[in-house]
Design a protein around this motif. Structure first.
Motif, PDB file in Angstrom:
ATOM      1  N   VAL A  24     -12.653  10.050   5.525  1.00  0.00           N
ATOM      2  CA  VAL A  24     -11.669  10.206   6.028  1.00  0.00           C
ATOM      3  C   VAL A  24     -10.113  10.284   5.674  1.00  0.00           C
ATOM      4  CG1 VAL A  24     -12.491   9.551   8.472  1.00  0.00           C
ATOM      5  CG2 VAL A  24     -10.995   8.171   6.791  1.00  0.00           C
ATOM      6  N   TYR A  25     -10.196   9.943   2.992  1.00  0.00           N
ATOM      7  CA  TYR A  25      -9.260   9.451   2.467  1.00  0.00           C
ATOM      8  C   TYR A  25     -10.017  10.246   1.765  1.00  0.00           C
ATOM      9  CZ  TYR A  25     -12.507   5.771   1.049  1.00  0.00           C
ATOM     10  OH  TYR A  25     -13.356   5.378   0.233  1.00  0.00           O
ATOM     11  N   GLY A  26      -9.362  10.649   0.170  1.00  0.00           N
ATOM     12  CA  GLY A  26      -9.302  11.120  -0.694  1.00  0.00           C
ATOM     13  C   GLY A  26      -9.004   9.961  -2.137  1.00  0.00           C
ATOM     14  N   ALA A  42      -6.409  14.458   5.512  1.00  0.00           N
ATOM     15  CA  ALA A  42      -6.984  13.091   5.097  1.00  0.00           C
ATOM     16  C   ALA A  42      -5.518  13.185   4.068  1.00  0.00           C
ATOM     17  CB  ALA A  42      -8.228  13.177   4.555  1.00  0.00           C
ATOM     18  N   PRO A  43      -5.809  11.854   4.181  1.00  0.00           N
ATOM     19  CA  PRO A  43      -4.591  11.716   2.793  1.00  0.00           C
ATOM     20  C   PRO A  43      -5.117  11.937   1.452  1.00  0.00           C
ATOM     21  CG  PRO A  43      -4.651   9.444   4.402  1.00  0.00           C
ATOM     22  CD  PRO A  43      -5.564  10.567   5.065  1.00  0.00           C
ATOM     23  N   ALA A  75       0.852   3.321  -4.988  1.00  0.00           N
ATOM     24  CA  ALA A  75       0.162   4.250  -4.376  1.00  0.00           C
ATOM     25  C   ALA A  75      -0.855   3.732  -3.803  1.00  0.00           C
ATOM     26  CB  ALA A  75      -0.175   5.761  -5.298  1.00  0.00           C
ATOM     27  N   CYS A  76      -1.077   3.216  -4.384  1.00  0.00           N
ATOM     28  CA  CYS A  76      -2.721   2.381  -3.228  1.00  0.00           C
ATOM     29  C   CYS A  76      -2.751   1.721  -2.743  1.00  0.00           C
ATOM     30  CB  CYS A  76      -3.643   1.055  -4.574  1.00  0.00           C
ATOM     31  SG  CYS A  76      -4.295   2.837  -5.741  1.00  0.00           S
ATOM     32  N   ALA A  77      -1.750   0.878  -2.063  1.00  0.00           N
ATOM     33  CA  ALA A  77      -0.903  -0.042  -1.028  1.00  0.00           C
ATOM     34  C   ALA A  77      -0.795   0.503   0.107  1.00  0.00           C
ATOM     35  CB  ALA A  77       0.296  -0.913  -1.476  1.00  0.00           C
ATOM     36  N   TYR A  78       0.188   1.657  -0.237  1.00  0.00           N
ATOM     37  CA  TYR A  78       0.559   3.180   1.234  1.00  0.00           C
ATOM     38  C   TYR A  78      -1.158   3.081   0.891  1.00  0.00           C
ATOM     39  CZ  TYR A  78       1.967   6.746   3.187  1.00  0.00           C
ATOM     40  OH  TYR A  78       2.585   7.744   3.923  1.00  0.00           O
ATOM     41  N   LEU A  79      -1.462   3.323   0.307  1.00  0.00           N
ATOM     42  CA  LEU A  79      -3.035   4.563   1.565  1.00  0.00           C
ATOM     43  C   LEU A  79      -3.780   3.690   2.067  1.00  0.00           C
ATOM     44  CD1 LEU A  79      -4.325   6.921   0.919  1.00  0.00           C
ATOM     45  CD2 LEU A  79      -5.636   6.475  -0.867  1.00  0.00           C
ATOM     46  N   THR A  82      -1.995   2.562   5.344  1.00  0.00           N
ATOM     47  CA  THR A  82      -2.595   3.818   6.373  1.00  0.00           C
ATOM     48  C   THR A  82      -3.740   4.067   6.760  1.00  0.00           C
ATOM     49  OG1 THR A  82      -0.945   4.769   4.221  1.00  0.00           O
ATOM     50  CG2 THR A  82      -1.864   6.725   6.568  1.00  0.00           C
ATOM     51  N   VAL A  83      -4.861   3.853   5.716  1.00  0.00           N
ATOM     52  CA  VAL A  83      -6.100   4.494   6.049  1.00  0.00           C
ATOM     53  C   VAL A  83      -6.504   3.648   6.826  1.00  0.00           C
ATOM     54  CG1 VAL A  83      -8.784   4.971   5.049  1.00  0.00           C
ATOM     55  CG2 VAL A  83      -6.125   5.811   4.403  1.00  0.00           C
ATOM     56  N   THR A  84      -6.096   1.505   6.725  1.00  0.00           N
ATOM     57  CA  THR A  84      -6.924   0.927   7.347  1.00  0.00           C
ATOM     58  C   THR A  84      -6.344   0.917   8.428  1.00  0.00           C
ATOM     59  OG1 THR A  84      -5.651  -0.448   6.654  1.00  0.00           O
ATOM     60  CG2 THR A  84      -8.372  -0.427   5.466  1.00  0.00           C
ATOM     61  N   ARG A  85      -5.465   1.385   9.129  1.00  0.00           N
ATOM     62  CA  ARG A  85      -4.588   1.432  10.053  1.00  0.00           C
ATOM     63  C   ARG A  85      -5.352   1.787  11.416  1.00  0.00           C
ATOM     64  NH1 ARG A  85       0.625   1.487   8.510  1.00  0.00           N
ATOM     65  NH2 ARG A  85       0.898   3.197   8.732  1.00  0.00           N
TER      66      ARG A  85
END
Length: 94
Positions: A24-26, A42-43, A75-79, A82-85
């Protein structure tokens, strides 16, 4: 671990620890590729040639930048957020 202090390797470990599926992400950097195939929309975290960090999305043959950051940690904090939410709010599989 606080999301805003992560690098890409710590991000991958934290997302897996949270239980998020790798599909669901990359993460696509010189030294780390977290996927063979990422579904549309997927982000994806990537480091630009300009030294900035980007979250890009591919959908229907198009790519666009969802967000850009000066640092890997931002960038890592944003991803991560976003992904965990999204993962926590996904419909149950029951």
């Amino acid at each position: 671990m606080q999301a805003e202090a992560m690098n890409r390797h710590q991000l991958l470990a934290a997302l897996r620890e949270f239980g998020v599926s790798d599909t669901v992400y990359g993460i696509n950097t010189r030294d780390l590729k977290s996927f063979v195939y990422v579904p549309e929309a997927a982000p994806v975290l990537a480091e630009g040639l300009d030294g900035r960090w980007y979250i890009s999305v591919y959908e229907r043959g198009e790519q666009w930048i969802e967000a850009s950051f000066d640092t890997e940690a931002e960038a890592c904090a944003y991803l991560y957020e976003t992904v965990t939410r999204r993962w926590a709010n996904r419909p149950s599989q029951g």
